[in-house]
Design a protein around this motif. Structure first.
Motif, PDB file in Angstrom:
ATOM      1  N   ALA A  34     -10.929  -1.016  -3.733  1.00  0.00           N
ATOM      2  CA  ALA A  34     -12.049  -0.268  -3.167  1.00  0.00           C
ATOM      3  C   ALA A  34     -12.841  -1.188  -2.254  1.00  0.00           C
ATOM      4  O   ALA A  34     -13.245  -2.282  -2.669  1.00  0.00           O
ATOM      5  CB  ALA A  34     -12.944   0.256  -4.289  1.00  0.00           C
ATOM      6  N   GLY A  35     -13.019  -0.748  -1.018  1.00  0.00           N
ATOM      7  CA  GLY A  35     -13.861  -1.479  -0.065  1.00  0.00           C
ATOM      8  C   GLY A  35     -15.233  -0.839  -0.063  1.00  0.00           C
ATOM      9  O   GLY A  35     -16.166  -1.305  -0.730  1.00  0.00           O
ATOM     10  N   GLY A  36     -15.355   0.283   0.648  1.00  0.00           N
ATOM     11  CA  GLY A  36     -16.600   1.047   0.670  1.00  0.00           C
ATOM     12  C   GLY A  36     -17.067   1.395  -0.741  1.00  0.00           C
ATOM     13  O   GLY A  36     -18.269   1.391  -1.027  1.00  0.00           O
ATOM     14  N   GLY A  80      -7.987   3.040  -0.119  1.00  0.00           N
ATOM     15  CA  GLY A  80      -8.402   3.924   0.974  1.00  0.00           C
ATOM     16  C   GLY A  80      -9.317   5.020   0.445  1.00  0.00           C
ATOM     17  O   GLY A  80      -8.850   6.017  -0.098  1.00  0.00           O
ATOM     18  N   HIS A  92       0.851  -1.196   0.000  1.00  0.00           N
ATOM     19  CA  HIS A  92       0.000   0.000   0.000  1.00  0.00           C
ATOM     20  C   HIS A  92       0.883   1.240   0.000  1.00  0.00           C
ATOM     21  O   HIS A  92       1.767   1.373   0.866  1.00  0.00           O
ATOM     22  CB  HIS A  92      -0.872   0.029   1.260  1.00  0.00           C
ATOM     23  CG  HIS A  92      -1.968  -0.980   1.276  1.00  0.00           C
ATOM     24  ND1 HIS A  92      -3.266  -0.638   1.550  1.00  0.00           N
ATOM     25  CD2 HIS A  92      -1.976  -2.321   1.032  1.00  0.00           C
ATOM     26  CE1 HIS A  92      -4.026  -1.722   1.493  1.00  0.00           C
ATOM     27  NE2 HIS A  92      -3.262  -2.767   1.185  1.00  0.00           N
TER      28      HIS A  92
HETATM   29  O1  LIG Z   1      -9.578  -1.010   4.136  1.00  0.00           O
HETATM   30  C1  LIG Z   1      -8.956  -0.150   3.547  1.00  0.00           C
HETATM   31  C2  LIG Z   1      -9.648   0.708   2.581  1.00  0.00           C
HETATM   32  O2  LIG Z   1     -11.066   0.580   2.649  1.00  0.00           O
HETATM   33  P1  LIG Z   1     -12.004   1.580   1.855  1.00  0.00           P
HETATM   34  O3  LIG Z   1     -11.829   1.284   0.402  1.00  0.00           O
HETATM   35  O4  LIG Z   1     -13.410   1.259   2.336  1.00  0.00           O
HETATM   36  O5  LIG Z   1     -11.596   2.967   2.223  1.00  0.00           O
HETATM   37  C3  LIG Z   1      -7.490  -0.071   3.782  1.00  0.00           C
HETATM   38  O6  LIG Z   1      -7.210  -0.558   5.060  1.00  0.00           O
HETATM   39  C4  LIG Z   1      -6.864   1.281   3.554  1.00  0.00           C
HETATM   40  O7  LIG Z   1      -6.573   1.285   2.205  1.00  0.00           O
HETATM   41  C5  LIG Z   1      -5.579   1.534   4.323  1.00  0.00           C
HETATM   42  O8  LIG Z   1      -4.943   2.700   3.925  1.00  0.00           O
HETATM   43  P2  LIG Z   1      -3.570   2.735   3.067  1.00  0.00           P
HETATM   44  O9  LIG Z   1      -3.857   1.988   1.802  1.00  0.00           O
HETATM   45  O10 LIG Z   1      -3.333   4.188   2.850  1.00  0.00           O
HETATM   46  O11 LIG Z   1      -2.518   2.065   3.857  1.00  0.00           O
END
Ligand SMILES: O=C(COP(=O)(O)O)[C@H](O)[C@H](O)COP(=O)(O)O
Ligand SMILES: [Mg+2]
Length: 425
Positions: free
Chosen positions: A376-378, A354, A302
């Motif tokens: 993409a989660g949400g 994120g 990430h």
């Molecule tokens: O679960 C998610 C994103 O979920 P969503 O898509 O619902 O926001 C990750 O843990 C983030 O990406 C972490 O942040 P990073 O990638 O900056 O380390």
């Protein structure tokens, strides 16, 4: 002891460190930092011998005053450490020196490590990623486009069957990679072992139905012995991947896990990195951590989205991308303070995640290029028509970029994308 040597020209074999420091007297502070991070302490010791000093002493070869905060001077310094200082193939040990006690010294009113330059002899002692971008693309049989990933949501709470079902919906909707969230491990309602078998069964079903390769990234983060046990379960269940929360698991665990040579593609989630990387006063930059994780051998990391929910501006995120993707990296003296050559060490696939939803896809690709895993989660499970529709919308957004079409035009062909664009303005 004197470690300041502004006439020193670093050797190819030196390990170099660049940092921003803050204090009353920059020269004195730089000298103390160099000592405390290698062979020195607060006073002269009778046990120091001239040959130790000569062979192991670091050289502070640059001190630049770059400003002040009204109270203290701010400086940028560079230190060269002879490799003889280190047990090279022991990352925790190396970091205990060059990124250890120094952060706690009273005299340091600020200390942020910006970058390390690792020399060839050092890099040669590390595994590096087994797969890298090319290996991951070959495994998934996806040649050019960005990969699409999702994080099953809610982060924790779904029962095992529900988790597997959500994963299936995402895969058939067009997602390539489904991953656990960073805080999903083996809770009572969703035990690791059951989850891995059931989710991978769904992967097989989705592969059959779609004719595409699909993969699951189970989170094996746990105390080390348990991590290994979970990796064995993932192996038995025929997962190509494991995911590790690399910061909380620690450098020792990550290095050891890679050296076990299970043959997994290793996905690195960086939860807690910001405790080290975010403050401008004390800490270590994400770029520096990313270089360490490349050495240790994770395949996917990430690095930020620029446009999503997590902090990280464009030039920084791009600089991190450079350090994990390319073999030769030029300094820019803004985020990359050294030229870094990786001597053929495999690349790491950058992961952008994120707060991502379809509308952000073109910008992410514009910033980072096509060699990116967009997660993409949400932005998938929040789609008004559910996970499958959310996955279709994200996949269509990636296709639009590949076809050189604006999202709005693609949305006329793909209703799920149209709805996503209406929902997330
Ligand atoms: O679960 C998610 C994103 O979920 P969503 O898509 O619902 O926001 C990750 O843990 C983030 O990406 C972490 O942040 P990073 O990638 O900056 O380390
Ligand atoms: Mg998460």
């Amino acid at each position: 002891m004197d470690y300041i040597n502004l006439n020193y020209t670093p050797k190819e074999s030196d390990l170099l460190s660049c940092m921003i420091i803050k204090g009353d007297d920059l020269k004195k502070l730089a000298n103390e930092i160099a000592g405390e991070s290698s062979i020195g302490t607060w006073t002269k010791v009778q046990t120091m011998k001239s040959d130790i000093y000569e062979k192991l002493k670091p050289n502070v070869y640059e001190i630049k005053e770059i400003g002040n905060d009204g109270k203290y001077k701010i400086g940028l310094i560079k230190i060269a450490y002879p490799l003889y200082d280190f047990e090279i193939n022991n990352m925790p040990g190396v970091l205990a020196g060059i990124a250890g006690n120094i952060f706690g010294m009273k005299i340091a009113k600020g200390l942020r490590i910006l970058d390390f330059r690792f020399p060839k002899e050092f890099i040669d002692e590390y595994e590096g990623p087994e797969y890298g971008i090319e290996g991951v693309r070959n495994t998934l049989k996806i040649k050019e486009r960005p990969l699409l990933g999702t994080i099953v949501k809610p982060k924790v709470g779904l029962k095992t069957e529900e988790h597997a079902k959500v994963a299936y919906e995402a895969w058939v909707g067009g997602v390539d990679l489904v991953k656990d969230d960073e805080n999903l491990t083996s809770q009572d309602f969703n035990k690791f072992e059951d989850r891995v078998y059931k989710t991978l069964e769904m992967r097989d079903k989705a592969e059959e139905e779609t004719g595409e390769r699909k993969a699951y990234m189970p989170n094996i983060t746990a105390p080390y012995n348990e991590m290994i046990r979970r990796a064995e379960i993932a192996e038995d269940a025929e997962s190509e991947y494991v995911m590790i929360d690399v910061v909380v698991s620690g450098f020792s665990a990550v290095q050891s896990f890679r050296e076990e040579n299970f043959g997994f593609i290793i996905h690195a989630h960086r939860a807690m990195h910001a405790a080290m990387t975010r403050s401008k006063d004390f800490g270590i930059t994400m770029l520096t951590l990313a270089k360490i994780y490349r050495l240790l051998g994770v395949d996917q990391l990430h690095i930020g989205t620029v446009v999503g929910k997590m902090e990280g501006e464009e030039r920084e995120v791009k600089a991190i991308r450079d350090e994990i993707v390319y073999d030769k990296v030029e300094a820019d003296n803004e985020h990359k303070f050294f030229e870094q050559e990786w001597f053929g060490l495999n690349s790491v696939f950058p992961v952008s995640s994120g707060g991502v939803h379809p509308r952000l896809v073109p910008k992410i690709v514009e910033i980072l290029g096509r060699d990116v895993i967009i997660q993409a989660g949400g932005g998938i499970h929040g789609h008004p028509d559910g996970t499958r529709a959310g996955a279709k919308a994200m996949r269509a957004a990636i296709e639009a970029v590949m076809e050189g079409k604006p999202l709005e035009e693609k949305a006329e062909e793909v209703i799920e994308l149209k709805k996503a664009l209406e929902y997330w303005k």
